[in-house]
Design an enzyme around this catalytic site. Structure first.
Site, PDB file in Angstrom:
ATOM      1  N   SER A 260       3.057   3.763  -0.412  1.00  0.00           N
ATOM      2  CA  SER A 260       4.173   2.907  -0.013  1.00  0.00           C
ATOM      3  C   SER A 260       5.477   3.431  -0.613  1.00  0.00           C
ATOM      4  O   SER A 260       5.869   4.561  -0.304  1.00  0.00           O
ATOM      5  CB  SER A 260       3.856   1.469  -0.424  1.00  0.00           C
TER       6      SER A 260
ATOM      7  N   ASP B 286      -1.471  -2.672   9.075  1.00  0.00           N
ATOM      8  CA  ASP B 286      -0.560  -2.860   7.929  1.00  0.00           C
ATOM      9  C   ASP B 286       0.619  -3.729   8.372  1.00  0.00           C
ATOM     10  O   ASP B 286       1.342  -3.375   9.310  1.00  0.00           O
ATOM     11  CB  ASP B 286      -0.088  -1.470   7.492  1.00  0.00           C
TER      12      ASP B 286
ATOM     13  N   HIS C 182      -2.418  -2.688   4.049  1.00  0.00           N
ATOM     14  CA  HIS C 182      -1.564  -1.995   3.076  1.00  0.00           C
ATOM     15  C   HIS C 182      -2.174  -1.957   1.668  1.00  0.00           C
ATOM     16  O   HIS C 182      -1.563  -1.442   0.735  1.00  0.00           O
ATOM     17  CB  HIS C 182      -0.213  -2.727   3.017  1.00  0.00           C
TER      18      HIS C 182
END
Lengths: 283, 283
Positions: A152, A228, A261
Site C-alpha cells: 500500500s 480491495d 487489502h
C-alpha cells in the site's frame, strides 16, 4: 574502518531456525529515534553474508505487522534472505503529528518533506535509501545485495525507491501499491502537506510517472487484490501498467480475484515475491 | 432436521484460495454473545465436507491471533482442513471481569466455572466441547471429524478437552501448554476463582492428572520452546511427560532449544502439527 552504529536491542525471538530482532537507534536523517526489525535467516547465523529484502509497510503499521502476519520468514529461512522492516515514520513527542491515520506518525509516505512542520523529521526517503542500509550492512552479516518491497503506502515507497535507485536494488515488488499518488486522495493529502503545492515535486515520488520515464530497469512484480476496497480510488494499478507498457518496463502485474487489502492477501502470495527477489539477488 | 444457528457475519477475507470468516452469535451455554473465526479451505468451497481443527488460544488472545500470526492457513488449504478459533472467554458489559490479564475476560481457561460471579458466563468447557461444534457442523460444509490444538492456556484447554473426550476428537496437540495447572500460579489463581477451593475438582481440568489416568488414548503431540520464560514455573512439560510414560500414553513431546512463548515459535512448527492432525483426521 567500520564504526558499529549505536543500535539498541528491544527484543529477540527465534523463528524458523533464525532470529527476529527489534532495534531502536537515533537517526541523524530523521532527527529522532527510529525502530526497525530484522530477520536473520539460519544461513546468516552460520557465517554467510546474506542479501537483504527491505519491506516498507503501509499506513498505521510499524515494524511489526509484516514480521508477525505475512508468513514470510519461513521462505526467507529457506532461501537465505534477511528481511529488514523499518517503521513507517518517526514517532514520539516532539515529532509533528496529525489526528488522521493517513498523515503524520505512521504515515511518512517514504518522501523527504520540505514543508514545516514536517520537514524537521519526515525524511523517510533518505532514511530508507541512505541511512538504514549503512547501519544494516555494518551491524549484521549481510551483503550489499538489496531488494525492496512493500504494501500500500509501502508499495508506493518500494516502487518509487526502486525506480529512483536502480543501481542500489536488484529487484522491487509491491502488494496493493498506491501506484499514482498524485491522482489519489491519500497521495494528494500527504504530498500537499509534506511537499507543498508544486506538483512537479510530487511527480518525483509517483511510481507511474517514474516508471513511464525510467531509463535503467530492474525487475518489478506487483500483486493486487481484485476485491480491495481501495482499488479504484486510491491504488490505480492500471495507471502503472499503462506507464510500464509505454516504456517497455519489465513489470509483472497480476490482479487476484476476491482478495482484499489485508495481510490475508499478502500472506497468500508472499512466497512468490520472495522467490522472485531470491532469483534476482542471486545473480 | 437441522435448524441453521443464528450466526452473524463480522468479516470475510479470501486467503490461500479459501475464506477466513469471523462471526458472532448468542451462546446459550455462556449466556452471552461469543465470537469465533473459521477458515474454510478451497476444498470446502468446492463442495467437499472437510474435517475441522479447533484451535484454543492463550491468555489475552481473541479469535484473531492464530488466524493472523500462525501461518497455518497455507497448510490448511493444502490439506483441506477447516480451522475454527473461538474467543478465549465471553466478553462485554455484564460479563464478570478482573483487572489482571490472567483472570476474567480473555482468560476463560476452558473450564465450567462453579463459583460466583464467574459461573453465570464462564462455561467455556461446555461451549467448546458441546455448543460450538453443533453450530459449526450445521452452518458450514464440514464433517464431524475433529482435532483440537492450542497454545499456553489454550494448550491446557486442548489437552484436557482431548483427554476427557477421546471419542469426539481424532487427535490433540499443543504448543507450550500449561501441563499441570493445579501446581502452577496461573492455574491456581484461575481454578481458585472459577472452581473454588476443592482440589479434587481442579484435577478434572489438569492435563497431567488426566493423562496419567486415561483409559482411551488419542494421538497427542506437544511442542515447547526451551527459552520460554514461563517454562519452569507455569508450563511444566516434564510433569505431563512423566504421566504419559507411567500410563503408556502416546505422547510426542519435543523441547525446541532457543524458542520462546510467542507466535514466532508457533509459526515455526505449526506445519508439523497440521500434518499430524491431517494424518489422523484422514482415517
Amino acid at each position: 574502518m567500520t564504526i558499529a552504529p549505536l543500535i539498541e536491542s528491544i527484543s529477540i525471538n527465534k523463528v524458523f531456525g533464525g532470529w527476529h530482532k527489534q532495534y531502536s537507534h537515533h537517526s541523524k536523517t530523521v532527527n529522532a529515534d527510529m525502530r526497525f526489525a530484522i530477520y536473520l535467516p539460519p544461513q546468516a547465523i552460520n557465517g554467510r553474508k546474506v542479501p537483504v529484502l527491505y519491506w516498507l509497510s503501509g499506513l498505521t503499521c510499524s515494524d511489526e505487522n509484516f514480521m508477525q502476519k505475512a508468513g514470510a520468514l519461513r521462505i526467507a529461512a529457506e532461501l537465505g534472505i534477511a528481511i529488514v522492516s523499518p517503521d513507517t515514520s518517526p514517532r514520539g513527542e516532539g515529532v509533528a503529528d496529525n489526528d488522521s491515520y493517513d498523515l503524520g506518525q505512521g504515515a511518512g509516505f517514504y518522501v523527504n518533506a520540505s514543508q514545516a512542520p514536517w520537514s524537521r523529521h519526515y525524511q523517510m526517503y533518505d532514511y530508507v535509501v541512505n541511512e538504514l542500509p549503512v547501519i544494516i550492512e555494518a551491524a549484521f552479516p549481510v551483503s550489499n545485495k538489496r531488494a525492496i518491497s512493500g504494501h500500500s503506502m509501502g508499495g508506493h515507497g518500494a516502487l518509487t525507491i526502486g525506480l529512483l535507485n536502480p543501481e542500489r536494488y536488484c529487484s522491487m515488488s509491491a502488494f496493493s501499491p498506491i501506484c499514482n499518488p498524485i491522482n489519489a486522495p491519500w497521495g494528494k493529502k500527504a504530498f500537499s502537506a509534506y511537499l507543498g503545492k508544486d506538483r512537479a515535486t510530487w511527480q518525483q515520488y509517483d511510481a507511474s510517472e517514474l516508471m513511464g520515464k525510467a531509463r535503467k530497469f530492474i525487475p518489478a512484480k506487483v500483486d493486487q487484490g481484485g476485491a480491495d476496497d481501495f482499488l479504484k480510488e486510491q491504488l490505480k494499478p492500471e495507471t502503472l501498467e499503462a506507464a510500464a507498457k509505454m516504456n517497455d518496463y519489465p513489470l509483472e502485474l497480476t490482479i487476484h480475484e476476491g482478495y482484499d487489502h489485508s495481510y490475508y492477501f499478502i500472506s497468500s502470495f508472499i512466497e512468490a515475491h520472495l522467490r522472485f527477489h531470491g532469483e534476482h539477488l542471486d545473480r
